[in-house]
Design a protein around this motif. Structure first.
Motif, PDB file in Angstrom:
ATOM      1  N   THR A 181     -43.965   4.059  56.436  1.00  0.00           N
ATOM      2  CA  THR A 181     -43.226   4.809  55.418  1.00  0.00           C
ATOM      3  C   THR A 181     -41.921   4.124  55.033  1.00  0.00           C
ATOM      4  OG1 THR A 181     -44.161   6.871  56.286  1.00  0.00           O
ATOM      5  CG2 THR A 181     -42.261   7.052  54.826  1.00  0.00           C
ATOM      6  N   LEU A 182     -41.108   3.759  56.022  1.00  0.00           N
ATOM      7  CA  LEU A 182     -39.822   3.144  55.713  1.00  0.00           C
ATOM      8  C   LEU A 182     -39.961   1.809  54.971  1.00  0.00           C
ATOM      9  CD1 LEU A 182     -37.509   3.915  58.770  1.00  0.00           C
ATOM     10  CD2 LEU A 182     -37.456   4.900  56.480  1.00  0.00           C
ATOM     11  N   PRO A 183     -40.834   0.883  55.417  1.00  0.00           N
ATOM     12  CA  PRO A 183     -40.989  -0.351  54.637  1.00  0.00           C
ATOM     13  C   PRO A 183     -41.477  -0.096  53.220  1.00  0.00           C
ATOM     14  CG  PRO A 183     -41.890  -0.629  56.835  1.00  0.00           C
ATOM     15  CD  PRO A 183     -41.588   0.827  56.687  1.00  0.00           C
ATOM     16  N   LEU A 184     -42.373   0.873  53.056  1.00  0.00           N
ATOM     17  CA  LEU A 184     -42.908   1.182  51.738  1.00  0.00           C
ATOM     18  C   LEU A 184     -41.831   1.709  50.797  1.00  0.00           C
ATOM     19  CD1 LEU A 184     -45.692   1.258  50.261  1.00  0.00           C
ATOM     20  CD2 LEU A 184     -45.801   3.676  50.876  1.00  0.00           C
ATOM     21  N   LEU A 185     -40.896   2.497  51.351  1.00  0.00           N
ATOM     22  CA  LEU A 185     -39.871   3.138  50.533  1.00  0.00           C
ATOM     23  C   LEU A 185     -38.546   2.382  50.525  1.00  0.00           C
ATOM     24  CD1 LEU A 185     -40.429   6.854  51.600  1.00  0.00           C
ATOM     25  CD2 LEU A 185     -41.227   5.738  49.516  1.00  0.00           C
ATOM     26  N   ALA A 186     -38.489   1.244  51.196  1.00  0.00           N
ATOM     27  CA  ALA A 186     -37.224   0.515  51.319  1.00  0.00           C
ATOM     28  C   ALA A 186     -36.554   0.227  49.977  1.00  0.00           C
ATOM     29  CB  ALA A 186     -37.439  -0.775  52.106  1.00  0.00           C
ATOM     30  N   PRO A 187     -37.278  -0.267  48.964  1.00  0.00           N
ATOM     31  CA  PRO A 187     -36.603  -0.516  47.671  1.00  0.00           C
ATOM     32  C   PRO A 187     -36.005   0.747  47.074  1.00  0.00           C
ATOM     33  CG  PRO A 187     -38.722  -1.644  47.743  1.00  0.00           C
ATOM     34  CD  PRO A 187     -38.686  -0.730  48.927  1.00  0.00           C
ATOM     35  N   ALA A 188     -36.724   1.869  47.158  1.00  0.00           N
ATOM     36  CA  ALA A 188     -36.205   3.126  46.613  1.00  0.00           C
ATOM     37  C   ALA A 188     -35.001   3.611  47.409  1.00  0.00           C
ATOM     38  CB  ALA A 188     -37.304   4.191  46.612  1.00  0.00           C
ATOM     39  N   ILE A 189     -35.017   3.412  48.723  1.00  0.00           N
ATOM     40  CA  ILE A 189     -33.876   3.804  49.548  1.00  0.00           C
ATOM     41  C   ILE A 189     -32.642   2.992  49.174  1.00  0.00           C
ATOM     42  CG2 ILE A 189     -32.957   3.842  51.897  1.00  0.00           C
ATOM     43  CD1 ILE A 189     -35.795   4.400  52.883  1.00  0.00           C
ATOM     44  N   VAL A 190     -32.819   1.690  48.987  1.00  0.00           N
ATOM     45  CA  VAL A 190     -31.690   0.840  48.608  1.00  0.00           C
ATOM     46  C   VAL A 190     -31.141   1.247  47.246  1.00  0.00           C
ATOM     47  CG1 VAL A 190     -31.008  -1.517  48.029  1.00  0.00           C
ATOM     48  CG2 VAL A 190     -32.481  -1.099  50.004  1.00  0.00           C
ATOM     49  N   SER A 191     -32.032   1.497  46.293  1.00  0.00           N
ATOM     50  CA  SER A 191     -31.599   1.900  44.959  1.00  0.00           C
ATOM     51  C   SER A 191     -30.841   3.226  45.011  1.00  0.00           C
ATOM     52  CB  SER A 191     -32.809   2.019  44.034  1.00  0.00           C
ATOM     53  OG  SER A 191     -32.422   2.413  42.739  1.00  0.00           O
ATOM     54  N   GLY A 192     -31.375   4.197  45.735  1.00  0.00           N
ATOM     55  CA  GLY A 192     -30.694   5.485  45.865  1.00  0.00           C
ATOM     56  C   GLY A 192     -29.371   5.364  46.586  1.00  0.00           C
ATOM     57  N   ALA A 193     -29.310   4.494  47.595  1.00  0.00           N
ATOM     58  CA  ALA A 193     -28.061   4.296  48.330  1.00  0.00           C
ATOM     59  C   ALA A 193     -26.984   3.691  47.438  1.00  0.00           C
ATOM     60  CB  ALA A 193     -28.307   3.398  49.540  1.00  0.00           C
ATOM     61  N   ILE A 194     -27.377   2.785  46.561  1.00  0.00           N
ATOM     62  CA  ILE A 194     -26.412   2.175  45.647  1.00  0.00           C
ATOM     63  C   ILE A 194     -25.840   3.222  44.698  1.00  0.00           C
ATOM     64  CG2 ILE A 194     -26.163   0.533  43.749  1.00  0.00           C
ATOM     65  CD1 ILE A 194     -28.212  -1.238  45.162  1.00  0.00           C
ATOM     66  N   LEU A 195     -26.708   4.082  44.170  1.00  0.00           N
ATOM     67  CA  LEU A 195     -26.238   5.154  43.289  1.00  0.00           C
ATOM     68  C   LEU A 195     -25.332   6.127  44.049  1.00  0.00           C
ATOM     69  CD1 LEU A 195     -29.473   5.946  41.253  1.00  0.00           C
ATOM     70  CD2 LEU A 195     -27.435   4.735  40.459  1.00  0.00           C
ATOM     71  N   SER A 196     -25.684   6.425  45.287  1.00  0.00           N
ATOM     72  CA  SER A 196     -24.848   7.304  46.102  1.00  0.00           C
ATOM     73  C   SER A 196     -23.479   6.681  46.351  1.00  0.00           C
ATOM     74  CB  SER A 196     -25.539   7.602  47.433  1.00  0.00           C
ATOM     75  OG  SER A 196     -26.746   8.317  47.238  1.00  0.00           O
ATOM     76  N   PHE A 197     -23.463   5.389  46.613  1.00  0.00           N
ATOM     77  CA  PHE A 197     -22.196   4.686  46.819  1.00  0.00           C
ATOM     78  C   PHE A 197     -21.326   4.770  45.570  1.00  0.00           C
ATOM     79  CE2 PHE A 197     -19.663   0.812  46.332  1.00  0.00           C
ATOM     80  CZ  PHE A 197     -18.890   0.859  47.477  1.00  0.00           C
ATOM     81  N   ALA A 198     -21.941   4.566  44.397  1.00  0.00           N
ATOM     82  CA  ALA A 198     -21.187   4.626  43.151  1.00  0.00           C
ATOM     83  C   ALA A 198     -20.607   6.018  42.931  1.00  0.00           C
ATOM     84  CB  ALA A 198     -22.082   4.233  41.972  1.00  0.00           C
ATOM     85  N   ARG A 199     -21.410   7.051  43.231  1.00  0.00           N
ATOM     86  CA  ARG A 199     -20.924   8.420  43.051  1.00  0.00           C
ATOM     87  C   ARG A 199     -19.789   8.727  44.033  1.00  0.00           C
ATOM     88  NH1 ARG A 199     -18.476  11.853  42.084  1.00  0.00           N
ATOM     89  NH2 ARG A 199     -18.938  14.029  41.534  1.00  0.00           N
ATOM     90  N   ALA A 200     -19.941   8.266  45.272  1.00  0.00           N
ATOM     91  CA  ALA A 200     -18.898   8.500  46.270  1.00  0.00           C
ATOM     92  C   ALA A 200     -17.609   7.782  45.895  1.00  0.00           C
ATOM     93  CB  ALA A 200     -19.384   8.034  47.646  1.00  0.00           C
TER      94      ALA A 200
END
Length: 280
Positions: A181-200
């Motif tokens: 699951t984690l390797p499969l979703l890694a790109p989406a996790i990174v993308s979401g984390a970047i957006l979260s960082f920008a919002r924070a």
């Protein structure tokens, strides 16, 4: 009348251009207003450096918390069914539409000295409100929905066929989660984390309400810009440009990562299938 090259009516293109100008012109106005002769001195003052450093540190910690809590939340919302699930999803995503100052008040009455958890925290010797920890909590509160929303969509799109295959081979749920699951979703996790960082990084209202504005402790870059607006407008404009540049870079990286994250939606190539460990 239609544009032969794209099939989009010209009147739609005109309205789109007006919408783009509505967003771009204020940014251009900031660039034109910057005092370039003193730009270096304005953005490297002691208070500016302290605010920028605090913003970066707290935003990184908030992003880590978003990943820690957001990935399990997105998985539960996307892969399970239980009573009240829709309500939980609505509440988790509520900070997206909630005025930030309301979020700050909610946090204050949860973690403040007289808040819901205040007595318990006081007994443990902890004081959260108007501290750097309060900044992190405020940023996490407003940024978490961005990761949950983007990741939940990726989970629903990718399906669960690879996890199902791994389970039939005898892998335990934790092993499936870690190796598939984690390797499969890694790109989406990174993308979401970047957006979260920008919002924070851009959080203002909840931080001011819950954490206050103490230099070097809770005064993040948005708060510094707000204060400088009254005393030194040139510094406020210069710092605003810095925040705009950082935001543009972050959104650009998120867009590039988002294109990669859409890959799992089309299925993994046989050569890139995640390996299932032998752990049982």
């Amino acid at each position: 009348m239609r544009n032969p090259g794209s099939g989009v009516p010209r009147w739609v293109v005109v309205i789109a251009a007006i919408g783009a100008a509505f967003v771009l012109l204020p940014l251009v106005a900031i660039v034109l207003r910057v005092d370039w002769a003193d730009f270096g001195a304005l953005v490297t003052s002691e208070s500016s450096i302290a605010a920028l450093g605090l913003s970066l540190r707290t935003s990184l910690i908030a992003t880590a918390l978003c990943i820690l809590f957001g990935v399990p939340l997105a998985l539960v919302l996307a892969r399970t069914r239980f009573p009240g699930q829709r309500l939980l999803r609505s509440l988790v995503l509520l900070p997206l539409v909630l005025p930030p100052v309301v979020g700050g008040i909610a946090l204050l009455y949860t973690f403040g000295r007289l808040g819901l958890l205040g007595p318990a925290l006081a007994d443990a010797g902890l004081s959260i409100a108007f501290s750097t920890t309060a900044v992190v909590l405020a940023q996490t509160f407003v940024a978490l929905p961005f990761l949950v929303l983007s990741l939940e969509g990726a989970i629903r799109t990718s399906g669960a066929r690879y996890e199902a295959v791994a389970a039939t081979l005898g892998a335990r749920p934790t092993t499936v989660f870690r190796t598939v699951t984690l390797p499969l979703l890694a790109p989406a996790i990174v993308s979401g984390a970047i957006l979260s960082f920008a919002r924070a990084l851009g959080e203002f209202g909840a931080t001011l309400t819950f954490a206050g504005s103490l230099q070097g402790v809770t005064r993040t870059l948005p708060l510094e810009i707000y204060l400088q607006r009254e005393t030194d407008p040139d510094a406020a404009v210069a710092l605003s440009l810095v925040l705009v540049v950082v935001a543009v870079l972050v959104v650009g990286v998120a867009g590039a990562r988002g294109a990669v994250a859409r890959g799992p939606a089309r299925g993994l190539r046989p050569s890139s299938r995640p390996a299932v460990g032998a752990e049982r």
